[in-house]
Write an enzyme that holds these catalytic residues in place. Structure first.
Site, PDB file in Angstrom:
ATOM      1  N   HIS A  88      -3.451  -4.937   1.584  1.00  0.00           N
ATOM      2  CA  HIS A  88      -2.778  -5.138   2.878  1.00  0.00           C
ATOM      3  C   HIS A  88      -2.709  -6.613   3.256  1.00  0.00           C
ATOM      4  CE1 HIS A  88      -2.488  -0.958   4.467  1.00  0.00           C
ATOM      5  NE2 HIS A  88      -3.444  -0.747   3.579  1.00  0.00           N
TER       6      HIS A  88
ATOM      7  N   GLU B 285      -1.008  -8.029   5.369  1.00  0.00           N
ATOM      8  CA  GLU B 285      -0.739  -8.220   6.804  1.00  0.00           C
ATOM      9  C   GLU B 285      -2.027  -8.192   7.627  1.00  0.00           C
ATOM     10  OE1 GLU B 285      -0.429  -5.544   5.142  1.00  0.00           O
ATOM     11  OE2 GLU B 285      -0.860  -3.773   6.343  1.00  0.00           O
TER      12      GLU B 285
ATOM     13  N   CYS C 106       0.831  -1.210   0.000  1.00  0.00           N
ATOM     14  CA  CYS C 106       0.000   0.000   0.000  1.00  0.00           C
ATOM     15  C   CYS C 106       0.864   1.258   0.000  1.00  0.00           C
ATOM     16  CB  CYS C 106      -0.997  -0.057   1.150  1.00  0.00           C
ATOM     17  SG  CYS C 106      -2.444   0.976   0.845  1.00  0.00           S
TER      18      CYS C 106
HETATM   19  N1  GLN Z   1      -3.689   6.403   0.929  1.00  0.00           N
HETATM   20  C1  GLN Z   1      -2.432   6.163   1.544  1.00  0.00           C
HETATM   21  C2  GLN Z   1      -1.323   6.900   0.851  1.00  0.00           C
HETATM   22  O1  GLN Z   1      -1.504   7.352  -0.236  1.00  0.00           O
HETATM   23  C3  GLN Z   1      -2.108   4.689   1.545  1.00  0.00           C
HETATM   24  C4  GLN Z   1      -3.143   3.960   2.330  1.00  0.00           C
HETATM   25  C5  GLN Z   1      -2.637   2.744   3.016  1.00  0.00           C
HETATM   26  O2  GLN Z   1      -1.424   2.496   3.132  1.00  0.00           O
HETATM   27  N2  GLN Z   1      -3.579   2.015   3.532  1.00  0.00           N
HETATM   28  O3  GLN Z   1      -0.265   7.041   1.402  1.00  0.00           O
END
Ligand code: GLN
Length: 207
Positions: A178, A180, A86
Site C-alpha cells: 500500500h 498510499e 493490493c
Molecule cells: N485481501 C484483499 C483482497 O484479496 C486485499 C487486501 C488489501 O487490499 N489490503 O481483496
C-alpha cells in the site's frame, strides 16, 4: 497545465491515494486535480488513474456494474498510466485465482490473494524497488503475491521473500503493498511522473 488524476472510489483508500498523488505531483513540479470515480464518464477525462486496495471481490463487482471497467481498459490501451495497489492489483491482473473476481487483464500476472497472511499479519518491510535509489517502506495488509508473470512484457520491479510484489507492464504498475499509507510518495512518482507519460499524453491531447 493541470493534469487530471482519477482515483477509483468504489471502495478502499481513496483519500490516501489522492493525497499521495498530490504530494508526488508537487515533488515533480506538476499540478494535479484529483477526481473520485464512482460512475462511468469520468475516466475518459483522466490523464492518470489509481485503483486502491480494499476487497478485490467488491471492487471487481462495482467497476463492472458501474461501467467503469471498459473505461479503465481504454485508458491503459491509450498508454495512460495506472497504479493498481493490493486489491487493485488483483482486479488488474489476468488471473486472481478466485471466480468472484472478474479480472481486467491489464497485467499479465497470476496472483494469490491473501498470500502474506491475515490482517494480524500486516507488516512493513524495506523493499528494494527497481527505479528507486533507496529502499521503500512497504506496508503489506492481507497482501496478494504475484505468482506467475507471463512471457510478455510484464516485468518484476520488487520481490519480498523471493515472491514478486511489484510489477509493471506498459503504462501499468501493480503493487501488493500500500504505497498510499506512508508519507513516501515515490511509488506514485514512479507510476505517474517519473517518465512523464501522463504529462506527455495530456499535452498531446490539448494540442
Ligand atoms: N485481501 C484483499 C483482497 O484479496 C486485499 C487486501 C488489501 O487490499 N489490503 O481483496
Amino acid at each position: 497545465m493541470t493534469l487530471v488524476a482519477g482515483v477509483v472510489a468504489v471502495q478502499g483508500d481513496v483519500a490516501e491515494h489522492a493525497d499521495a498523488i498530490e504530494r508526488a505531483a508537487e515533488d515533480h513540479g506538476r499540478a494535479v486535480e484529483v477526481r473520485e470515480i464512482r460512475e462511468s464518464g469520468i475516466v475518459p477525462d483522466c490523464d492518470l488513474l489509481a485503483m486502491p486496495g480494499g476487497e478485490s471481490t467488491t471492487i471487481s463487482r462495482l467497476v463492472h456494474s458501474e461501467g467503469i471497467a471498459p473505461e479503465i481498459r481504454d485508458h491503459v490501451a491509450a498508454g495512460k498510466p495506472l497504479l493498481a495497489t493490493c486489491a487493485g492489483l488483483i482486479v488488474a491482473s489476468s488471473d486472481a485465482g478466485d471466480d468472484r473476481v472478474d479480472e481486467l487483464g491489464l497485467l499479465d500476472v497470476a496472483v494469490e490473494r491473501n498470500a502474506f497472511g491475515r490482517q494480524k499479519d500486516s507488516f512493513e518491510a524495506p523493499l528494494d524497488v527497481d527505479g528507486l535509489d533507496e529502499p521503500y517502506p512497504a506496508v503489506f495488509i492481507r497482501a496478494p503475491a504475484i505468482d506467475d508473470v507471463g512471457d510478455g512484457d510484464a516485468t518484476v520491479l520488487a520481490s519480498w521473500n523471493e515472491r514478486p510484489v511489484a510489477v509493471t507492464e506498459g503504462p501499468v504498475i501493480g503493487t501488493s503493498f500500500h504505497p498510499e499509507l506512508t508519507a513516501d510518495s515515490r511509488i506514485h512518482g514512479l507510476a505517474f511522473f517519473e517518465n512523464d507519460a501522463a504529462t506527455v499524453r495530456a499535452l498531446e491531447n490539448t494540442q
